[in-house]
Structure formats: structure tokens, C-alpha cells
Design an enzyme around this catalytic site. Structure first.
Site, PDB file in Angstrom:
ATOM      1  N   ASN A  16       0.792  -1.233   0.000  1.00 26.83           N
ATOM      2  CA  ASN A  16       0.000   0.000   0.000  1.00 26.83           C
ATOM      3  C   ASN A  16       0.824   1.283   0.000  1.00 26.83           C
ATOM      4  O   ASN A  16       0.288   2.371  -0.105  1.00 26.83           O
ATOM      5  CB  ASN A  16      -0.966   0.019   1.191  1.00 26.83           C
ATOM      6  CG  ASN A  16      -0.241   0.017   2.522  1.00 26.83           C
ATOM      7  OD1 ASN A  16       0.427  -0.948   2.855  1.00 26.83           O
ATOM      8  ND2 ASN A  16      -0.368   1.089   3.294  1.00 26.83           N
ATOM      9  N   GLY A  18       5.190   3.085  -0.570  1.00 29.84           N
ATOM     10  CA  GLY A  18       6.617   2.953  -0.825  1.00 29.84           C
ATOM     11  C   GLY A  18       6.976   2.020  -1.962  1.00 29.84           C
ATOM     12  O   GLY A  18       6.316   1.993  -3.009  1.00 29.84           O
ATOM     13  N   ILE A  19       8.037   1.233  -1.742  1.00 29.23           N
ATOM     14  CA  ILE A  19       8.525   0.319  -2.776  1.00 29.23           C
ATOM     15  C   ILE A  19       7.456  -0.710  -3.134  1.00 29.23           C
ATOM     16  O   ILE A  19       7.303  -1.083  -4.301  1.00 29.23           O
ATOM     17  CB  ILE A  19       9.816  -0.388  -2.310  1.00 29.23           C
ATOM     18  CG1 ILE A  19      10.933   0.636  -2.078  1.00 29.23           C
ATOM     19  CG2 ILE A  19      10.276  -1.416  -3.336  1.00 29.23           C
ATOM     20  CD1 ILE A  19      12.160   0.062  -1.386  1.00 29.23           C
ATOM     21  N   GLY A  20       6.718  -1.169  -2.140  1.00 27.93           N
ATOM     22  CA  GLY A  20       5.674  -2.163  -2.388  1.00 27.93           C
ATOM     23  C   GLY A  20       4.616  -1.663  -3.353  1.00 27.93           C
ATOM     24  O   GLY A  20       4.240  -2.357  -4.306  1.00 27.93           O
ATOM     25  N   TYR A 173      17.589  -5.105  12.398  1.00 30.64           N
ATOM     26  CA  TYR A 173      17.135  -5.092  11.002  1.00 30.64           C
ATOM     27  C   TYR A 173      18.130  -5.841  10.121  1.00 30.64           C
ATOM     28  O   TYR A 173      17.751  -6.727   9.345  1.00 30.64           O
ATOM     29  CB  TYR A 173      16.973  -3.658  10.520  1.00 30.64           C
ATOM     30  CG  TYR A 173      16.547  -3.551   9.076  1.00 30.64           C
ATOM     31  CD1 TYR A 173      15.197  -3.661   8.723  1.00 30.64           C
ATOM     32  CD2 TYR A 173      17.481  -3.352   8.063  1.00 30.64           C
ATOM     33  CE1 TYR A 173      14.802  -3.578   7.395  1.00 30.64           C
ATOM     34  CE2 TYR A 173      17.091  -3.275   6.734  1.00 30.64           C
ATOM     35  CZ  TYR A 173      15.755  -3.378   6.402  1.00 30.64           C
ATOM     36  OH  TYR A 173      15.369  -3.299   5.084  1.00 30.64           O
TER      37      TYR A 173
END
Length: 249
Positions: A16, A18-20, A173
Site C-alpha cells: 500500500n 513505498g517500494i511495495g 534489522y
């Protein structure tokens, strides 16, 4: 639009923003029917609706990486509606390491709770979703699985004083992505004698909500995932890629 992508079904997690979101858009522009996975129904539906007004074949699917019930529900819905899944892009991730004025906390000062929460979303739940959807990917004549990782998951780069990430170490991360890279290599080996290709994408340092210091725009950041999702049948398997270039593990 590519004729060879017609009839292909793709799923992008964290789709939904950014990169996605850009990955969803680019796959749809190539002729795929794209399922935009998001944990927030309102935001996911709105993002899918906007892309549909642009003439793109996109629909929202409820998918919360931290809720395995939604994994099972998504798998059932995809099986009932399409009978297969051609592309899975595991894009969703979190970064909980907090950057202060002196950079990220030392590794030994990063709490185990931060590690656990990060690994749950970025590693364990990605595996759970992949396992839930793999039977459907096996029904595709040319399945593609893409894990969105990061150069920050590269042990080789982290160990090299000349590397651009040598002094940039959000431990939880980074190590969650290292683990994800390892899983991808093992899954690629398991599936090496099938039509399925499993690869890892480094998007680059992309300007997103997660990375305010990025130097690439999201359209560039999505290109590697899209390229790995559309690999030919003689394409590579079990590789760590950025814009067509192989990276060190």
C-alpha cells in the site's frame, strides 16, 4: 504491457505504500493481475482503488504479516479465485532500531525484544506466508518468489571497511535480513529442479518512510523486484541482485 504476463497472478506484501506500492504498479503495467497485500484494510483498499482508476488490474487482499490467520485466508481466497499464484514478492518489513544523534545503538545494547519483534515480522512470518502460498506457486508453470532484502543483510559488505555500509549497523534489522538471505538460498536449492525461481532483491537506498536518507526514487527501487518477478525460464536462481548485478552474501 507484455503478452507473456497476461493471466499471471502476482501478490506483493506491504503493497500500500513505498517500494511495495510501486512494485504493484509496475507489475500491473506489465500485464499481471496484482494482489496488493496490506494489513490496513482502508489504506490497502484505497491504494488498490487509485491504481484501478489508472487502468491497472489491481485488487486489495487483506494480509497482515504478523497474523498467520490472514496468511491462511489469503491462500484460500487465491486458490478459490485463481487456482495458482505465479509471483510472490515478500516486500513487507519493519525497522525498529532507533537512530540517535550518535547513530544506532551498539549491537550489545540492542534489546532482545527489538530483535524478537524484528525477526517475527522480517523473518519468521515471511517464512510462514511463503510456506502457506508455496503449494499455489507450484501450480504455476513458471513461479517466481522474490525476497526483498537489503545490502544491509550482506555479511561480506558489513565486514569490509571499504564498504559504504561498514559504519551503518542497525543490528536487528540487518541480521533479520541476513537470516532471510540464508533462507532464500536454502529454498532456491530445494526448488532448483522445478520451474520456480527464488531470488533476493536489494532495492538500493530508496527514499521511503523507512529511509529518509535514500538517494533513489521508488520507481528505481522497485525495478529489481519486478525484474526478478519476470525472469525468463533460463533466468538465475538463488542469487542476491541489485539492478541486474549480483551482490555478495
Amino acid at each position: 504491457m507484455s503478452e507473456q504476463n497476461k493471466g499471471k497472478i502476482a501478490l506483493v506484501t506491504g503493497g500500500n505504500r513505498g517500494i511495495g506500492l510501486e512494485t504493484v504498479k509496475q507489475l500491473a503495467q506489465q500485464g499481471m493481475h496484482v494482489l496488493l497485500g496490506a494489513r490496513n484494510r482502508a489504506k490497502g483498499s484505497e491504494a488498490a482503488k487509485k491504481l484501478k482508476t489508472e487502468g491497472l488490474d489491481v485488487e486489495f487482499i487483506m494480509l497482515d504479516m504478523d497474523d498467520e490467520k490472514t496468511h491462511a485466508q489469503a491462500a484460500k481466497a487465491i486458490e478459490e479465485k485463481f487456482g495458482k499464484l505465479d509471483v510472490l514478492i515478500n516486500n513487507a518489513a519493519i525497522m525498529l532500531d532507533e537512530r540517535g544523534s550518535n547513530g544506532f545503538p551498539p549491537t550489545s545494547k540492542t534489546s532482545t525484544s527489538i530483535f524478537r519483534k524484528t525477526f517475527d515480522t522480517n523473518f519468521f512470518n515471511v517464512l510462514a506466508l511463503t510456506h502457506a502460498l508455496l503449494p499455489l506457486i507450484k501450480k504455476s508453470p513458471a513461479g517466481r518468489i522474490v525476497f526483498l532484502s537489503s545490502l544491509l543483510g550482506s555479511l561480506t559488505s558489513h565486514s569490509d571497511p571499504k564498504s559504504p555500509i561498514y559504519n551503518y549497523k542497525p543490528a536487528a534489522y540487518d541480521i533479520s535480513k541476513t537470516a532471510l538471505n540464508g533462507y532464500a538460498v536454502h529454498l532456491a536449492y530445494e526448488l532448483k529442479d522445478t520451474p520456480i525461481k527464488v531470488n533476493v532483491a536489494h532495492p538500493g537506498s530508496v527514499l521511503t518512510d523507512m529511509n529518509a536518507n535514500g538517494n533513489l526514487q521508488v520507481d528505481e527501487g522497485a525495478k529489481t523486484s519486478v525484474a526478478l518477478a519476470t525472469l525468463p525460464n533460463n533466468g538465475y536462481n538463488g542469487k542476491f541482485i541489485h539492478l541486474g548485478r549480483e551482490l555478495p552474501w
